[in-house]
Motif scaffolding. Structure first.
Motif, PDB file in Angstrom:
ATOM      1  N   GLY A 164      33.904  24.870  -8.361  1.00 20.53           N
ATOM      2  CA  GLY A 164      34.751  25.496  -9.370  1.00 20.53           C
ATOM      3  C   GLY A 164      34.917  24.673 -10.629  1.00 20.53           C
ATOM      4  N   ARG A 165      34.490  23.437 -10.610  1.00 22.27           N
ATOM      5  CA  ARG A 165      34.642  22.543 -11.769  1.00 22.27           C
ATOM      6  C   ARG A 165      33.326  22.323 -12.505  1.00 22.27           C
ATOM      7  N   LEU A 166      32.294  23.008 -12.077  1.00 21.60           N
ATOM      8  CA  LEU A 166      30.971  22.793 -12.661  1.00 21.60           C
ATOM      9  C   LEU A 166      30.525  24.030 -13.436  1.00 21.60           C
ATOM     10  N   PRO A 167      29.817  23.824 -14.552  1.00 23.08           N
ATOM     11  CA  PRO A 167      29.247  24.971 -15.262  1.00 23.08           C
ATOM     12  C   PRO A 167      28.054  25.513 -14.490  1.00 23.08           C
ATOM     13  N   ASP A 168      27.626  26.685 -14.840  1.00 24.68           N
ATOM     14  CA  ASP A 168      26.433  27.276 -14.231  1.00 24.68           C
ATOM     15  C   ASP A 168      25.619  27.962 -15.334  1.00 24.68           C
ATOM     16  N   VAL A 226      23.776  13.903 -11.123  1.00 27.17           N
ATOM     17  CA  VAL A 226      23.720  15.011 -12.076  1.00 27.17           C
ATOM     18  C   VAL A 226      25.055  15.765 -12.104  1.00 27.17           C
ATOM     19  N   LEU A 227      25.673  15.958 -10.950  1.00 30.61           N
ATOM     20  CA  LEU A 227      26.908  16.739 -10.905  1.00 30.61           C
ATOM     21  C   LEU A 227      28.093  16.016 -11.553  1.00 30.61           C
ATOM     22  N   VAL A 228      28.163  14.706 -11.399  1.00 29.73           N
ATOM     23  CA  VAL A 228      29.305  13.961 -11.943  1.00 29.73           C
ATOM     24  C   VAL A 228      29.432  14.126 -13.456  1.00 29.73           C
ATOM     25  N   PRO A 229      28.352  13.976 -14.252  1.00 30.72           N
ATOM     26  CA  PRO A 229      28.507  14.190 -15.711  1.00 30.72           C
ATOM     27  C   PRO A 229      28.824  15.642 -16.076  1.00 30.72           C
ATOM     28  N   ASN A 230      28.550  16.588 -15.176  1.00 30.98           N
ATOM     29  CA  ASN A 230      28.810  17.999 -15.447  1.00 30.98           C
ATOM     30  C   ASN A 230      30.232  18.430 -15.097  1.00 30.98           C
ATOM     31  N   LEU A 231      30.995  17.568 -14.461  1.00 30.21           N
ATOM     32  CA  LEU A 231      32.335  17.949 -14.017  1.00 30.21           C
ATOM     33  C   LEU A 231      33.249  18.291 -15.201  1.00 30.21           C
ATOM     34  N   ASP A 232      33.916  19.409 -15.085  1.00 32.23           N
ATOM     35  CA  ASP A 232      34.987  19.807 -16.006  1.00 32.23           C
ATOM     36  C   ASP A 232      34.539  19.951 -17.457  1.00 32.23           C
ATOM     37  N   VAL A 233      33.279  20.342 -17.687  1.00 29.94           N
ATOM     38  CA  VAL A 233      32.830  20.619 -19.052  1.00 29.94           C
ATOM     39  C   VAL A 233      32.707  22.140 -19.205  1.00 29.94           C
ATOM     40  N   PRO A 234      32.892  22.654 -20.424  1.00 23.73           N
ATOM     41  CA  PRO A 234      32.848  24.118 -20.615  1.00 23.73           C
ATOM     42  C   PRO A 234      31.466  24.708 -20.364  1.00 23.73           C
ATOM     43  N   HIS A 281      18.720  17.418 -17.279  1.00 26.18           N
ATOM     44  CA  HIS A 281      17.787  16.527 -17.976  1.00 26.18           C
ATOM     45  C   HIS A 281      18.435  16.041 -19.263  1.00 26.18           C
ATOM     46  N   TRP A 282      18.276  14.754 -19.545  1.00 24.09           N
ATOM     47  CA  TRP A 282      18.811  14.145 -20.756  1.00 24.09           C
ATOM     48  C   TRP A 282      17.685  13.455 -21.503  1.00 24.09           C
ATOM     49  N   ASN A 283      17.748  13.513 -22.807  1.00 25.79           N
ATOM     50  CA  ASN A 283      16.909  12.681 -23.669  1.00 25.79           C
ATOM     51  C   ASN A 283      17.871  11.879 -24.538  1.00 25.79           C
ATOM     52  N   ASP A 284      17.998  12.202 -25.793  1.00 26.18           N
ATOM     53  CA  ASP A 284      19.096  11.642 -26.575  1.00 26.18           C
ATOM     54  C   ASP A 284      20.410  12.331 -26.205  1.00 26.18           C
ATOM     55  N   GLY A 285      20.299  13.515 -25.671  1.00 26.46           N
ATOM     56  CA  GLY A 285      21.437  14.291 -25.208  1.00 26.46           C
ATOM     57  C   GLY A 285      20.927  15.274 -24.172  1.00 26.46           C
ATOM     58  N   PRO A 286      21.786  16.106 -23.621  1.00 27.07           N
ATOM     59  CA  PRO A 286      21.321  17.088 -22.621  1.00 27.07           C
ATOM     60  C   PRO A 286      20.333  18.066 -23.248  1.00 27.07           C
ATOM     61  N   ASP A 287      19.157  18.182 -22.646  1.00 31.17           N
ATOM     62  CA  ASP A 287      18.148  19.083 -23.219  1.00 31.17           C
ATOM     63  C   ASP A 287      17.462  19.930 -22.152  1.00 31.17           C
ATOM     64  N   GLY A 288      18.091  20.067 -20.985  1.00 35.57           N
ATOM     65  CA  GLY A 288      17.527  20.906 -19.940  1.00 35.57           C
ATOM     66  C   GLY A 288      18.574  21.273 -18.916  1.00 35.57           C
ATOM     67  N   ALA A 289      18.485  22.478 -18.380  1.00 34.85           N
ATOM     68  CA  ALA A 289      19.479  22.941 -17.410  1.00 34.85           C
ATOM     69  C   ALA A 289      18.795  23.698 -16.287  1.00 34.85           C
ATOM     70  N   THR A 290      19.501  23.770 -15.117  1.00 33.69           N
ATOM     71  CA  THR A 290      18.998  24.468 -13.933  1.00 33.69           C
ATOM     72  C   THR A 290      20.173  25.195 -13.287  1.00 33.69           C
ATOM     73  N   PRO A 291      19.945  26.398 -12.760  1.00 34.33           N
ATOM     74  CA  PRO A 291      21.036  27.075 -12.045  1.00 34.33           C
ATOM     75  C   PRO A 291      21.643  26.160 -10.988  1.00 34.33           C
ATOM     76  N   TRP A 310      26.873  23.428 -20.060  1.00 28.03           N
ATOM     77  CA  TRP A 310      25.994  22.286 -19.875  1.00 28.03           C
ATOM     78  C   TRP A 310      25.662  21.567 -21.184  1.00 28.03           C
ATOM     79  N   HIS A 311      25.808  22.222 -22.333  1.00 30.09           N
ATOM     80  CA  HIS A 311      25.552  21.560 -23.610  1.00 30.09           C
ATOM     81  C   HIS A 311      26.574  20.459 -23.892  1.00 30.09           C
ATOM     82  N   ALA A 312      27.760  20.559 -23.296  1.00 30.67           N
ATOM     83  CA  ALA A 312      28.819  19.580 -23.543  1.00 30.67           C
ATOM     84  C   ALA A 312      28.866  18.490 -22.476  1.00 30.67           C
ATOM     85  N   VAL A 313      27.853  18.396 -21.664  1.00 26.61           N
ATOM     86  CA  VAL A 313      27.849  17.439 -20.566  1.00 26.61           C
ATOM     87  C   VAL A 313      27.876  16.004 -21.084  1.00 26.61           C
TER      88      VAL A 313
END
Length: 318
Positions: free
Chosen positions: A31-35, A105-113, A40-50, A115-118
């Protein structure tokens, strides 16, 4: 703690605990993770997966790796083969890698609106260090030598008499390895769509260096033990004291057996091969249950001297 329990603890319980923990946390954090989640990160998040797909794949990979590691280690134990610490440690660390990656991967995604804001994915380093630490613990717990074996009936001897001292040196080389690794990359540059000349020269230099380090092997036997040296500079090298050797025999090797040419280690059998060619080789059965193979000329004389010195329990030269 019996050997089987030790092996199961190292190969099933430890990585399995990491796997279960990762699965429980992934479910609790749903419930705290985006979907989808950023994966994937480069200079910033540049890839996402369901999210569901990523969690399922990581847990499945961890389960398969753990099952393979456990089955391999238990099979080796039942067949009386060594279960080397390196094998257990690397295997357990690898089995824990998938759930560690999942959590990193999940820890940086916690409580963000979304995946772009990870947040930064640098936390992956901490989880990888944790997987490595688990591998070290597993190696200490589950690494086992092979049970003692009976001496071979065809144990060679040179007939060393009491009071005699002897020294043996054997070597073998494969100059074709030098030419092959130096010439082939350069030749590829002449083929359309092949390597560029600078890249071909670079590959040729690296290939020649690798060949120079491994194309020749030398072994010496004296009252101090067996010393093995590789390449033009005699490095890498290894010294085995007589007290660590149970017996020496001669074994016929194939060119591409035992992993091919060069310095090869088989984590399942615990065999280390210093090999530059096929043919007869000196086989040193160690007290730890492992075996060291050295593809040198006249291996029977070297093996015979090792056995005679070992039988006399000679440990130094006066």
């Amino acid at each position: 703690m019996t050997k089987l329990i030790r092996v199961l603890t190292a190969t099933a319980v430890l990585p399995g605990a990491v796997l279960v923990t990762a699965g429980l946390l992934a479910n609790a954090w749903a419930g705290r993770l985006p979907d989808p989640v950023a994966t994937h990160w480069n200079d910033g998040p540049d890839g996402a997966t369901p999210r569901g797909l990523f969690v399922a794949v990581c847990l499945a990979l961890g389960a398969v790796a753990t099952a393979i590691l456990t089955a391999t280690a238990v099979a080796a134990l039942r067949r009386g083969r060594p279960v080397p610490r390196v094998t257990i440690g690397v295997g357990a660390g690898f089995a824990a890698l998938a759930p560690a990656t999942l959590l990193s991967v999940l820890v940086p995604n916690l409580d963000v609106p979304d995946w772009h804001a990870v947040r930064s994915g640098a936390v992956v380093v901490l989880f990888l260090v944790g997987a490595a630490a688990l591998g070290i613990v597993a190696a200490i717990v589950g690494g086992l030598p092979a049970p003692a074996l009976e001496d071979s009936a065809d144990r060679p001897s040179v007939g060393l008499r009491p009071g005699q001292r002897a020294y043996w040196s054997g070597r073998a080389a494969n100059p074709a390895m030098l030419w092959l690794l130096a010439v082939v990359p350069g030749s590829i540059a002449l083929v359309p769509a092949g390597l560029s000349w600078p890249m071909a020269v670079w590959f040729a230099l690296v290939g020649a260096l690798v060949a120079a380090v491994t194309y020749r092997v030398k072994a010496t036997v004296d009252a101090k033990g067996v010393t093995i040296r590789f390449g033009l500079l005699g490095f890498p090298w290894r010294h085995l004291e007589l007290a660590t050797i149970r017996e020496a025999t001669v074994r016929e090797l194939t060119t591409f057996g035992d992993g091919g040419l060069g310095l090869r280690f088989n984590p399942v059998t615990g065999t280390t091969a210093y090999k530059v060619r096929g043919g007869p080789a000196m086989a040193l059965a160690l007290e730890s249950g492992r075996t060291v193979l050295v593809s040198v000329d006249d291996p029977a004389t070297g093996a015979g001297l090792v056995n005679d010195l070992r039988a006399r329990h000679v440990t130094r030269i006066d």
